[in-house]
Design a protein around this motif. Structure first.
Motif, short mmCIF file in Angstrom:
data_model
loop_
_atom_site.label_atom_id
_atom_site.label_comp_id
_atom_site.label_asym_id
_atom_site.label_seq_id
_atom_site.Cartn_x
_atom_site.Cartn_y
_atom_site.Cartn_z
N LEU A 188 5.78 0.85 -8.89
CA LEU A 188 5.43 1.86 -7.92
C LEU A 188 6.19 3.12 -8.27
CD1 LEU A 188 5.68 -0.29 -4.66
CD2 LEU A 188 3.59 0.38 -5.86
N THR A 213 5.04 3.07 2.28
CA THR A 213 6.25 3.49 1.57
C THR A 213 6.63 4.93 1.93
OG1 THR A 213 4.96 4.32 -0.32
CG2 THR A 213 5.64 2.03 -0.39
N GLU A 221 0.83 -1.20 0.00
CA GLU A 221 0.00 0.00 0.00
C GLU A 221 0.87 1.26 0.00
OE1 GLU A 221 -2.50 -0.31 3.36
OE2 GLU A 221 -3.53 -2.12 2.66
N PRO A 222 0.37 2.36 -0.57
CA PRO A 222 1.14 3.61 -0.58
C PRO A 222 1.55 4.06 0.82
CG PRO A 222 -0.69 3.76 -2.12
CD PRO A 222 -0.87 2.48 -1.37
N ARG A 272 5.90 8.50 -0.59
CA ARG A 272 4.67 7.78 -0.91
C ARG A 272 4.70 7.34 -2.38
NH1 ARG A 272 -0.48 7.51 1.33
NH2 ARG A 272 -2.14 7.06 -0.15
N LEU A 273 4.68 6.04 -2.59
CA LEU A 273 4.73 5.47 -3.93
C LEU A 273 3.35 4.96 -4.32
CD1 LEU A 273 8.03 3.42 -3.47
CD2 LEU A 273 7.79 5.59 -4.70
N GLU A 274 2.91 5.35 -5.49
CA GLU A 274 1.60 4.95 -5.99
C GLU A 274 1.75 3.88 -7.07
OE1 GLU A 274 -1.20 5.96 -4.77
OE2 GLU A 274 -0.65 7.77 -3.63
N PRO A 275 0.79 2.93 -7.17
CA PRO A 275 0.84 1.94 -8.25
C PRO A 275 0.76 2.61 -9.61
CG PRO A 275 -0.72 1.29 -6.54
CD PRO A 275 -0.33 2.70 -6.23
N SER A 310 3.28 -2.98 -13.28
CA SER A 310 3.71 -3.47 -11.97
C SER A 310 4.81 -2.59 -11.39
CB SER A 310 4.20 -4.93 -12.08
OG SER A 310 3.18 -5.77 -12.55
N THR A 356 6.60 7.73 -7.97
CA THR A 356 6.27 9.01 -7.38
C THR A 356 7.05 10.10 -8.10
OG1 THR A 356 6.07 10.24 -5.30
CG2 THR A 356 8.10 9.03 -5.63
N ILE A 395 10.27 0.77 1.21
CA ILE A 395 9.19 0.02 0.58
C ILE A 395 8.67 -0.98 1.58
CG2 ILE A 395 8.50 -1.46 -1.35
CD1 ILE A 395 11.75 0.33 -1.68
#
Length: 248
Positions: free
Chosen positions: A175, A163, A159-160, A166-169, A173, A177, A188
């Motif tokens: 992640l 991390t 989930e963001p 903040r890393l978004e999908p 595949s 930012t 992570i």
């Protein structure tokens, strides 16, 4: 007399305007200094079975002098620099490296960076959930700098909120930012048996509650069992006392 006062007032006004103009020019120069900024960074993290490979591409303002980069050295973690280069495949001049307690360091001649570009590739062993980043000695510009982080090869379902940054999908595949500040490390969230850290924590809380409830029920049962013989012994003593015997 009145003319002298007017000329004096005008001179004071002009001096004030010139001073303000100089202060503004100095402030702009400090922000837009030719040798003072890290303009762009792209970080690509690829996790494998035993390590994380980092591809870091930097772009600086042109400049001279020594340029240093430092990365946090964490416990139970190793780091190996695989390659360094600039535009055209050249190696930076004056490149040196050092390892100290809590720090990995690189130093090079900034003027040897073609068009201010630097490509750094390194591998991190151990603790794949926290990956150190080489941060230059020159700062980013909060108005113009661009930092992109792309992470691949980690388990799905992170989930963001697990991390930092903040890393978004993202498609493929990945992640990802985009920010203006370069972090000292990328965190992570580590999946445990298919669960993220947050999900595992929730499961642990539920198990603790159930364990506490079971322990409470066990104690209540033991107390109940222990009180029955006491009541039986009390009743037996009361029945055997002389005052309770019936006369023939």
């Amino acid at each position: 007399m009145r003319g002298d006062l007017l000329r004096f007032a005008a001179s004071v006004l002009i001096a004030g305007l010139l001073a303000t103009s100089c202060e503004t020019s100095v402030a702009e120069a400090s922000v837009q200094g030719v040798e003072g900024r890290l303009l762009e960074v792209t970080l690509g993290l690829q996790r494998s079975a035993d390590s994380v490979t980092v591809q870091a591409d930097y772009r600086f303002d042109p400049g001279t002098g020594a340029l240093g980069l430092a990365a946090i050295r964490l416990r139970k973690q190793g780091l190996r620099v695989l390659s360094t280069g600039t535009a055209g495949g050249r190696a930076p001049a004056g490149l040196t490296s050092e390892t100290r307690a809590g720090l990995w360091g690189l130093k090079m001649d900034r003027s040897s960076l073609v068009r201010g570009t630097l490509s750094l590739r390194y591998r991190v062993y151990g603790r794949p959930d926290r990956v150190p980043v080489f941060v230059p000695t020159v700062p980013t510009d909060p108005l113009e700098s661009q930092v992109t982080i792309l992470v691949r090869g980690y388990p799905a379902g992170i989930e963001p909120g697990e991390t930092f940054p903040r890393l978004e999908p993202a498609p493929g595949s990945v992640l990802a930012t985009h920010t203006t500040e370069l972090p000292g490390l990328v965190h992570i969230g580590r999946a445990i048996g298919g669960l993220t850290i947050g999900a595992a924590a929730n499961v642990a809380v539920v198990l603790l509650i159930l364990a506490g409830l079971g322990l409470w029920l066990l104690l209540r049962l033991r107390i109940a069992r222990g009180s029955r013989p006491l009541r039986d012994r009390t009743g037996a003593r009361a029945a055997a006392s002389p005052g309770n015997r019936q006369s023939p």
